[in-house]
Write a protein that holds these residues in place. Sequence first.
Motif, PDB file in Angstrom:
ATOM      1  N   ASN A  57      40.385  43.676  52.159  1.00 41.43           N
ATOM      2  CA  ASN A  57      39.707  43.086  51.010  1.00 41.43           C
ATOM      3  C   ASN A  57      40.663  42.333  50.089  1.00 41.43           C
ATOM      4  O   ASN A  57      41.140  42.885  49.095  1.00 41.43           O
ATOM      5  CB  ASN A  57      38.970  44.179  50.238  1.00 41.43           C
ATOM      6  N   PHE A  58      40.895  41.080  50.405  1.00 38.47           N
ATOM      7  CA  PHE A  58      41.780  40.283  49.566  1.00 38.47           C
ATOM      8  C   PHE A  58      41.167  39.968  48.201  1.00 38.47           C
ATOM      9  O   PHE A  58      41.838  39.428  47.328  1.00 38.47           O
ATOM     10  CB  PHE A  58      42.179  38.992  50.292  1.00 38.47           C
ATOM     11  N   SER A  59      39.884  40.265  47.998  1.00 41.41           N
ATOM     12  CA  SER A  59      39.278  40.057  46.676  1.00 41.41           C
ATOM     13  C   SER A  59      39.651  41.148  45.686  1.00 41.41           C
ATOM     14  O   SER A  59      39.276  41.076  44.523  1.00 41.41           O
ATOM     15  CB  SER A  59      37.748  40.041  46.772  1.00 41.41           C
ATOM     16  N   HIS A  60      40.331  42.195  46.169  1.00 41.36           N
ATOM     17  CA  HIS A  60      40.517  43.355  45.302  1.00 41.36           C
ATOM     18  C   HIS A  60      41.216  43.011  43.992  1.00 41.36           C
ATOM     19  O   HIS A  60      40.835  43.495  42.930  1.00 41.36           O
ATOM     20  CB  HIS A  60      41.290  44.431  46.059  1.00 41.36           C
ATOM     21  N   GLY A  61      42.231  42.162  44.081  1.00 45.19           N
ATOM     22  CA  GLY A  61      42.944  41.765  42.870  1.00 45.19           C
ATOM     23  C   GLY A  61      42.058  40.959  41.932  1.00 45.19           C
ATOM     24  O   GLY A  61      42.146  41.096  40.705  1.00 45.19           O
ATOM     25  N   ALA A  62      41.176  40.132  42.515  1.00 48.18           N
ATOM     26  CA  ALA A  62      40.271  39.338  41.683  1.00 48.18           C
ATOM     27  C   ALA A  62      39.269  40.240  40.960  1.00 48.18           C
ATOM     28  O   ALA A  62      38.885  39.979  39.820  1.00 48.18           O
ATOM     29  CB  ALA A  62      39.550  38.305  42.533  1.00 48.18           C
ATOM     30  N   PHE A  63      38.848  41.312  41.632  1.00 44.84           N
ATOM     31  CA  PHE A  63      37.919  42.242  40.974  1.00 44.84           C
ATOM     32  C   PHE A  63      38.620  43.002  39.845  1.00 44.84           C
ATOM     33  O   PHE A  63      38.016  43.317  38.824  1.00 44.84           O
ATOM     34  CB  PHE A  63      37.311  43.217  41.985  1.00 44.84           C
ATOM     35  N   TYR A  64      39.894  43.279  40.039  1.00 45.58           N
ATOM     36  CA  TYR A  64      40.717  43.894  38.983  1.00 45.58           C
ATOM     37  C   TYR A  64      40.770  42.955  37.777  1.00 45.58           C
ATOM     38  O   TYR A  64      40.537  43.352  36.634  1.00 45.58           O
ATOM     39  CB  TYR A  64      42.097  44.156  39.570  1.00 45.58           C
ATOM     40  N   MET A  65      41.029  41.672  38.061  1.00 50.15           N
ATOM     41  CA  MET A  65      41.062  40.671  36.994  1.00 50.15           C
ATOM     42  C   MET A  65      39.698  40.591  36.304  1.00 50.15           C
ATOM     43  O   MET A  65      39.598  40.536  35.080  1.00 50.15           O
ATOM     44  CB  MET A  65      41.421  39.313  37.585  1.00 50.15           C
ATOM     45  N   LEU A  66      38.636  40.618  37.119  1.00 48.72           N
ATOM     46  CA  LEU A  66      37.281  40.542  36.571  1.00 48.72           C
ATOM     47  C   LEU A  66      37.033  41.713  35.614  1.00 48.72           C
ATOM     48  O   LEU A  66      36.446  41.539  34.541  1.00 48.72           O
ATOM     49  CB  LEU A  66      36.280  40.574  37.726  1.00 48.72           C
ATOM     50  N   GLY A  67      37.515  42.896  36.001  1.00 48.53           N
ATOM     51  CA  GLY A  67      37.380  44.067  35.127  1.00 48.53           C
ATOM     52  C   GLY A  67      38.067  43.829  33.793  1.00 48.53           C
ATOM     53  O   GLY A  67      37.527  44.150  32.726  1.00 48.53           O
ATOM     54  N   GLY A  68      39.276  43.253  33.854  1.00 51.06           N
ATOM     55  CA  GLY A  68      39.990  42.944  32.616  1.00 51.06           C
ATOM     56  C   GLY A  68      39.220  41.947  31.771  1.00 51.06           C
ATOM     57  O   GLY A  68      39.068  42.119  30.552  1.00 51.06           O
ATOM     58  N   LEU A 122      27.507  51.343  53.215  1.00 52.67           N
ATOM     59  CA  LEU A 122      28.582  50.356  53.143  1.00 52.67           C
ATOM     60  C   LEU A 122      28.536  49.602  51.811  1.00 52.67           C
ATOM     61  O   LEU A 122      29.568  49.373  51.180  1.00 52.67           O
ATOM     62  CB  LEU A 122      28.471  49.356  54.303  1.00 52.67           C
ATOM     63  N   THR A 123      27.326  49.233  51.390  1.00 59.82           N
ATOM     64  CA  THR A 123      27.185  48.546  50.104  1.00 59.82           C
ATOM     65  C   THR A 123      27.705  49.430  48.973  1.00 59.82           C
ATOM     66  O   THR A 123      28.454  48.988  48.101  1.00 59.82           O
ATOM     67  CB  THR A 123      25.703  48.199  49.853  1.00 59.82           C
ATOM     68  N   LEU A 124      27.300  50.694  49.031  1.00 58.61           N
ATOM     69  CA  LEU A 124      27.717  51.645  48.003  1.00 58.61           C
ATOM     70  C   LEU A 124      29.242  51.795  47.986  1.00 58.61           C
ATOM     71  O   LEU A 124      29.875  51.792  46.927  1.00 58.61           O
ATOM     72  CB  LEU A 124      27.053  52.991  48.300  1.00 58.61           C
ATOM     73  N   THR A 125      29.826  51.905  49.173  1.00 58.94           N
ATOM     74  CA  THR A 125      31.274  52.067  49.285  1.00 58.94           C
ATOM     75  C   THR A 125      32.001  50.866  48.680  1.00 58.94           C
ATOM     76  O   THR A 125      32.930  51.025  47.886  1.00 58.94           O
ATOM     77  CB  THR A 125      31.683  52.190  50.767  1.00 58.94           C
ATOM     78  N   TYR A 126      31.548  49.690  49.078  1.00 62.05           N
ATOM     79  CA  TYR A 126      32.222  48.490  48.580  1.00 62.05           C
ATOM     80  C   TYR A 126      32.073  48.396  47.062  1.00 62.05           C
ATOM     81  O   TYR A 126      33.048  48.142  46.347  1.00 62.05           O
ATOM     82  CB  TYR A 126      31.654  47.240  49.263  1.00 62.05           C
ATOM     83  N   GLY A 127      30.850  48.603  46.579  1.00 63.84           N
ATOM     84  CA  GLY A 127      30.606  48.545  45.135  1.00 63.84           C
ATOM     85  C   GLY A 127      31.475  49.539  44.383  1.00 63.84           C
ATOM     86  O   GLY A 127      32.105  49.207  43.378  1.00 63.84           O
ATOM     87  N   PHE A 128      31.537  50.770  44.902  1.00 59.79           N
ATOM     88  CA  PHE A 128      32.322  51.788  44.214  1.00 59.79           C
ATOM     89  C   PHE A 128      33.812  51.434  44.199  1.00 59.79           C
ATOM     90  O   PHE A 128      34.480  51.542  43.169  1.00 59.79           O
ATOM     91  CB  PHE A 128      32.117  53.152  44.878  1.00 59.79           C
ATOM     92  N   CYS A 129      34.314  50.980  45.343  1.00 56.60           N
ATOM     93  CA  CYS A 129      35.758  50.721  45.438  1.00 56.60           C
ATOM     94  C   CYS A 129      36.182  49.521  44.586  1.00 56.60           C
ATOM     95  O   CYS A 129      37.233  49.566  43.941  1.00 56.60           O
ATOM     96  CB  CYS A 129      36.169  50.524  46.892  1.00 56.60           C
ATOM     97  N   VAL A 130      35.384  48.464  44.575  1.00 62.99           N
ATOM     98  CA  VAL A 130      35.781  47.353  43.704  1.00 62.99           C
ATOM     99  C   VAL A 130      35.514  47.734  42.246  1.00 62.99           C
ATOM    100  O   VAL A 130      36.186  47.240  41.346  1.00 62.99           O
ATOM    101  CB  VAL A 130      35.109  46.007  44.087  1.00 62.99           C
ATOM    102  N   GLY A 131      34.554  48.647  42.029  1.00 64.14           N
ATOM    103  CA  GLY A 131      34.351  49.184  40.685  1.00 64.14           C
ATOM    104  C   GLY A 131      35.611  49.886  40.185  1.00 64.14           C
ATOM    105  O   GLY A 131      35.986  49.773  39.017  1.00 64.14           O
ATOM    106  N   LEU A 132      36.286  50.601  41.090  1.00 62.65           N
ATOM    107  CA  LEU A 132      37.571  51.235  40.736  1.00 62.65           C
ATOM    108  C   LEU A 132      38.585  50.179  40.305  1.00 62.65           C
ATOM    109  O   LEU A 132      39.341  50.378  39.352  1.00 62.65           O
ATOM    110  CB  LEU A 132      38.143  51.987  41.940  1.00 62.65           C
ATOM    111  N   ALA A 133      38.586  49.051  41.027  1.00 65.30           N
ATOM    112  CA  ALA A 133      39.503  47.963  40.658  1.00 65.30           C
ATOM    113  C   ALA A 133      39.132  47.426  39.273  1.00 65.30           C
ATOM    114  O   ALA A 133      40.010  47.148  38.451  1.00 65.30           O
ATOM    115  CB  ALA A 133      39.456  46.849  41.708  1.00 65.30           C
ATOM    116  N   GLY A 134      37.826  47.293  39.012  1.00 62.26           N
ATOM    117  CA  GLY A 134      37.366  46.843  37.697  1.00 62.26           C
ATOM    118  C   GLY A 134      37.802  47.807  36.600  1.00 62.26           C
ATOM    119  O   GLY A 134      38.206  47.398  35.504  1.00 62.26           O
TER     120      GLY A 134
END
Lengths: 295, 237
Positions: free
Chosen positions: A44-55, A198-210
């Motif tokens: 998931n190369f978007s992970h950093g972008a989701f972190y930024m989105l959280g910020g 799978l949807t739940l997993t992805y949502g939760f994990c990028v939520g952690l990044a947020g």
Amino acid sequence: MTEFFGVPVVVLLGQVLLGLINGSFYALLSLGLAIIFGMLNVINFSHGAFYMLGGFVTWIIFSHLGIGYWPGLLIAPIVVGLIGALSERLLLRHLYGVDPLYSLLFTFGAAMMLEGLFRYIFGSAGKPYPMPSALSGGYNLGFMFLPVYRVWVIAIALVVCFGTWFAIERTRLGAYLRAGTENPVLVQAFGINVPALLTLTYGFCVGLAGFAGALAAPIYQVGPSMGANLIIIVFAVVVIGGMGSIAGTIVTGLALGIVEGLTKVFFPTASAITVFIMMILVLMIRPNGLFGRER
Amino acid sequence: MPATDKPRLQVDNLQAWYDESHVLHGMTLNVGDGEIVTLIGRNGAGKTTTMRAIMGVLRKRQGTIRYKDQDIVALAPHKVPRLGIGYVPEERGIFASLNVIENLTLPPVTQPGGMSLNEIFALFPNLQGRNRTIGTRLSGGEQQMLAIARVLRSGADFILLDEPTEGLAPVIVDQIAVSLQILKQRGLTILLVEQNLQFASAIADRHYVVEQGEVVDEVQNHALAANMGKLNAYLGV
Ligand SMILES: Nc1ncnc2c1ncn2[C@@H]1O[C@H](COP(=O)(O)OP(=O)(O)OP(=O)(O)O)[C@@H](O)[C@H]1O
Ligand SMILES: [Mg+2]
């Protein structure tokens, strides 16, 4: 004054503490990356972008709506998680059947677009975010000054990481997830809705990044490239830890933060590449990572 | 004709493919309420594929599959087990990242009337006291028991059982035979794949012979002895 290899212990402790803070972010982010990889087989190369989105969510709701840090800490991961879940449902899902390279390129492209969009709207400069009053200041330990916010970051990151570990290793939903990582077809044949899982997993994990992004707002400035700078190190952390173990990923994240902090004391010029040197060493000795299983 | 007169499972002209390779060429079979029916046939005949097609795990299929008079071909794969159909796959499918009790309780309960943990441990004493053991650390026979126990707990009353005795010691095979007798007495309906005719004859009502993706013969269990020569020829033994 007590010294260790010619370095005052106080300085060492300070760096360990700084390292632990970075390590907290590594742990929060690499945890999500590792779970997503295990379950969705997506790098998931978007992970950093989701972190930024959280910020940015944290910063925007504060500067435009006056919603402060504490609600932000809750709202940011929820918003990011929902956006992530939606993107999995509408886009990422269609790439599961094909070579994983496609999903890697997709998440990479999505990250570029998201970061470009924020740079376009908000500019490249970092946005300062005020320290919440309850967490400003620090404790004078006599031999060093301990900022409250750092203690808070480490503590809450540990709590969230432990909570995630518990949810995966000790609950029924976590058992579905572990089983689904091993054999999704069979899990489906038992009546479990794997696509929803799978949807739940992805949502939760990028939520952690947020969540990590919100946590970072008061100490690192909120800016479009905050995630891109961090995510490369986080990928190295995942490689070093290996994919096999949730607890292993958390420990690796924290430990690498500390190692990096200590390198700053002894070989300041090498600190930026410590993690990558570690990665090469680990790959040479244990190709599956420190806690990895054969795949 | 009232629905109850119809067979529990009715498969008609079922075709199935793995990618481009056409494996089932018109399987037709039915299983009545409370019946134990076997599929026998040589390796590669398509017995496992038939089960995977019924469960919807294998998606590329044509033909009719009716369960309790409902067409289940169109159902999403996770909806099929929710009708009370339990699947015990050939490879047993015990999860290495789950311990015994987690493996046992993984399938959600889909219907009332499933076995309690106490009933399961009475049926398979080997599993008792092993809750914290990693699922795949159990012996092959114990893993087979766990795979069967897992669907019994879910309340499934129709079970697809793929070669439960494969590679197991005779004493374990006997134990599994006894447990299947008990399940039969409880009124469970079972579609069984079995190469061991002696084992199959001890519990089954009827046998279908499968060859190259088709049912080519059907033998009642009471006529098994009289047809032994023919069956051995089918199986190539
Ligand atoms: N995943 C797969 N991809 C492609 N072909 C497959 C796959 N699984 C099975 N086949 C082929 O489909 C045919 C039927 O296989 P199937 O597993 O249904 O046989 P079987 O009757 O269960 O045999 P056995 O007694 O050995 O278990 C065989 O020719 C087999 O090679
Ligand atoms: Mg088979």
